[in-house]
Design a protein around this motif. Structure first.
Motif, PDB file in Angstrom:
ATOM      1  N   TRP A 186     -12.056  -9.016   4.173  1.00  0.00           N
ATOM      2  CA  TRP A 186     -12.864  -9.033   5.408  1.00  0.00           C
ATOM      3  C   TRP A 186     -13.906  -7.918   5.363  1.00  0.00           C
ATOM      4  O   TRP A 186     -14.009  -7.101   6.298  1.00  0.00           O
ATOM      5  CB  TRP A 186     -11.957  -8.826   6.629  1.00  0.00           C
TER       6      TRP A 186
ATOM      7  N   GLU B 269      -7.767  -8.107   2.424  1.00  0.00           N
ATOM      8  CA  GLU B 269      -7.972  -9.463   2.950  1.00  0.00           C
ATOM      9  C   GLU B 269      -9.348 -10.002   2.593  1.00  0.00           C
ATOM     10  O   GLU B 269      -9.640 -11.174   2.829  1.00  0.00           O
ATOM     11  CB  GLU B 269      -7.829  -9.450   4.469  1.00  0.00           C
TER      12      GLU B 269
ATOM     13  N   THR C  49      -1.421 -11.518  -7.405  1.00  0.00           N
ATOM     14  CA  THR C  49      -1.689 -12.446  -6.320  1.00  0.00           C
ATOM     15  C   THR C  49      -3.141 -12.925  -6.424  1.00  0.00           C
ATOM     16  O   THR C  49      -3.965 -12.291  -7.088  1.00  0.00           O
ATOM     17  CB  THR C  49      -1.511 -11.753  -4.954  1.00  0.00           C
ATOM     18  N   THR C  50      -3.437 -14.031  -5.758  1.00  0.00           N
ATOM     19  CA  THR C  50      -4.811 -14.541  -5.742  1.00  0.00           C
ATOM     20  C   THR C  50      -5.751 -13.506  -5.148  1.00  0.00           C
ATOM     21  O   THR C  50      -6.874 -13.315  -5.643  1.00  0.00           O
ATOM     22  CB  THR C  50      -4.867 -15.812  -4.876  1.00  0.00           C
TER      23      THR C  50
ATOM     24  N   PRO D 222      -5.664  -2.832   4.399  1.00  0.00           N
ATOM     25  CA  PRO D 222      -5.388  -4.271   4.567  1.00  0.00           C
ATOM     26  C   PRO D 222      -6.643  -5.108   4.833  1.00  0.00           C
ATOM     27  O   PRO D 222      -6.738  -6.233   4.338  1.00  0.00           O
ATOM     28  CB  PRO D 222      -4.401  -4.345   5.746  1.00  0.00           C
ATOM     29  N   LEU D 223      -7.598  -4.586   5.570  1.00  0.00           N
ATOM     30  CA  LEU D 223      -8.832  -5.350   5.829  1.00  0.00           C
ATOM     31  C   LEU D 223      -9.582  -5.613   4.519  1.00  0.00           C
ATOM     32  O   LEU D 223     -10.046  -6.736   4.274  1.00  0.00           O
ATOM     33  CB  LEU D 223      -9.730  -4.618   6.823  1.00  0.00           C
TER      34      LEU D 223
ATOM     35  N   ALA E 170     -16.602  -8.710   8.066  1.00  0.00           N
ATOM     36  CA  ALA E 170     -16.146  -9.330   9.312  1.00  0.00           C
ATOM     37  C   ALA E 170     -16.485  -8.463  10.523  1.00  0.00           C
ATOM     38  O   ALA E 170     -16.496  -7.235  10.445  1.00  0.00           O
ATOM     39  CB  ALA E 170     -14.643  -9.574   9.258  1.00  0.00           C
ATOM     40  N   ARG E 171     -16.748  -9.124  11.632  1.00  0.00           N
ATOM     41  CA  ARG E 171     -17.058  -8.434  12.875  1.00  0.00           C
ATOM     42  C   ARG E 171     -15.892  -7.532  13.295  1.00  0.00           C
ATOM     43  O   ARG E 171     -16.093  -6.425  13.805  1.00  0.00           O
ATOM     44  CB  ARG E 171     -17.324  -9.485  13.970  1.00  0.00           C
ATOM     45  N   GLU E 172     -14.657  -8.019  13.045  1.00  0.00           N
ATOM     46  CA  GLU E 172     -13.473  -7.248  13.414  1.00  0.00           C
ATOM     47  C   GLU E 172     -13.405  -5.948  12.605  1.00  0.00           C
ATOM     48  O   GLU E 172     -13.021  -4.899  13.127  1.00  0.00           O
ATOM     49  CB  GLU E 172     -12.211  -8.086  13.177  1.00  0.00           C
TER      50      GLU E 172
ATOM     51  N   PRO F 258       0.812  -1.212   0.000  1.00  0.00           N
ATOM     52  CA  PRO F 258       0.000   0.000   0.000  1.00  0.00           C
ATOM     53  C   PRO F 258       0.851   1.270   0.000  1.00  0.00           C
ATOM     54  O   PRO F 258       1.861   1.331   0.689  1.00  0.00           O
ATOM     55  CB  PRO F 258      -0.775  -0.121   1.310  1.00  0.00           C
TER      56      PRO F 258
ATOM     57  N   LEU G  52      -5.897   0.920   8.813  1.00  0.00           N
ATOM     58  CA  LEU G  52      -6.086  -0.534   8.709  1.00  0.00           C
ATOM     59  C   LEU G  52      -7.180  -0.925   7.724  1.00  0.00           C
ATOM     60  O   LEU G  52      -7.325  -2.114   7.413  1.00  0.00           O
ATOM     61  CB  LEU G  52      -6.373  -1.124  10.091  1.00  0.00           C
TER      62      LEU G  52
END
Lengths: 249, 249
Positions: free
Chosen positions: A140, A138, A229-230, A134-135, A143-145, A26, A131
């Motif tokens: 996410w 990923e 990348t995948t 990156p989340l 996601a709850r996080e 990033p 963040l």
């Protein structure tokens, strides 16, 4: 990619030549000097591959490298910040605008400057959300996080009386629903810099049809990346709603 | 940096020449091809600056680039995986070892291979934890969100009957206390690849004193980085317990 997707939707006849510098992302956590060097290299790559108009489709790059790119290159250069700023200034009813972005974008204070240029009396409230990139990368998205981290980032902005919030990073449209939900559906208007940028480009091409006619049309779009990348393939499919052939260069 | 810190502690007389490729980190989410190219460039840089021994102080780089670096360069090359594997195999009482690392490291299956070479009857349980690096680089060492994400990542490993867990990323020692707490203080032994690598280098230099005597001593350590950010300066100070002069090249 969210910008490319918006351009494709609004200007389907024009050829898109995309370059994603995934080997060095990033950008948002890197220094201005590094971002400027990479932005010049990336622009040269696009021009060599036939681009006639450049869009700096990254807020971090736009915030520190726009002026230098315009000094170094003669083609029309668009970026994702000015269109979002204009829309935010037109949208707010009470003159209180929120901005979320990467650390590089928020530190540059570019949104504050540009909003003050158009409307010196307005108030700008900024929040770096380092963040979120990156989340999103990923995957996410739900996601709850991610919701917890969003709550933490957005909570200082919720305290302010803002009625307009700029998604000041081209990753954030993927979190639009979560952000809208968190900020209050009827209280806050979200400004998506990807869509505003594509609208601005469309207006430019409509108003400069002589130039527009010199551009390549009905040619296959090219999606170059400096690393494949995948996760990137998956994210591209999610954004475009179909598989995208990423070409590693 | 955690490896440099461990080497400095165990071998204080030797000169450290450090190169952190911060302009292109994180490596853990990049392709093997990109990581190999960068590892070759970084090794050349260190040799040009006087290094006589190379430590690949990154699990992602070690997992995909160690063999190629050993083919391309003649100096002794150490990496962070073999020492941790050896210690894990010596430590486990029941033969069940857990590994946490970046996506690149876990996908390479290098830990599985190396453990099976030493102890074919052992069982290895791996878990990629891609968000831990950005969380550490943000300095969210004690954040509630970091604890939640750690719980999510570690929960599959808690189900397994492991008694040894390898911190397969040089960022993770900064989360050691959280990980130890989460996995159970008396149940699980953590293996810190940074410390094991420094111990292995020390043993090599003790056993090869003729070579060791040719190395530079009592000279100031050099910390080169390809990008210098406030976050990197802060993290360096945290790891070393004192300010470190990072030199941008």
């Amino acid at each position: 990619m969210t910008v490319a997707r918006a351009v494709e939707t609004l200007l389907p006849d024009y050829q898109i030549i995309y370059y994603g510098d995934l080997a060095r992302t990033p950008y948002g956590s890197k220094s201005p000097e590094a971002i400027i060097d990479y932005s010049i290299e990336n622009t040269q790559f696009l021009l060599e591959h036939g681009a006639k108009v450049i869009i700096i489709a990254c807020n971090s790059a736009a915030s520190v490298a726009s002026d230098i790119l315009r000094l170094n290159f003669t083609v029309p250069i668009f970026e994702v910040i000015s269109p979002a700023v204009k829309r935010a200034v037109d949208t707010t009813l009470i003159g209180n605008i929120g901005i979320i972005g990467t650390r590089a974008t928020i530190r540059s204070e570019i949104y504050d400057q540009k909003i003050k240029e158009l409307a010196p009396q307005f108030h700008v409230f900024s929040q770096a959300c380092p963040l979120l990139v990156p989340l999103v990368e990923e995957g996410w998205i739900d996601a709850r996080e991610t919701k917890m981290i969003l709550r933490k980032y957005l909570s200082p902005l919720k305290q302010k009386q803002i009625d307009t919030l700029v998604l000041g990073c081209t990753h954030y449209p993927l979190l639009k629903d979560l952000i809208q939900h968190r900020m209050g559906k009827n209280r806050i208007r979200l400004i998506d810099s990807s869509i505003e940028t594509a609208l601005t480009l469309k207006k430019y091409l409509d108003e400069n049809s002589d130039f527009g006619h010199t551009l390549q049309r009905d040619t296959i779009n090219r999606y170059f990346v400096s690393d494949k990348t995948t996760a990137a393939v998956d994210t591209a499919a999610k954004i475009f709603g179909r598989p995208i052939e990423l070409q590693k260069v």
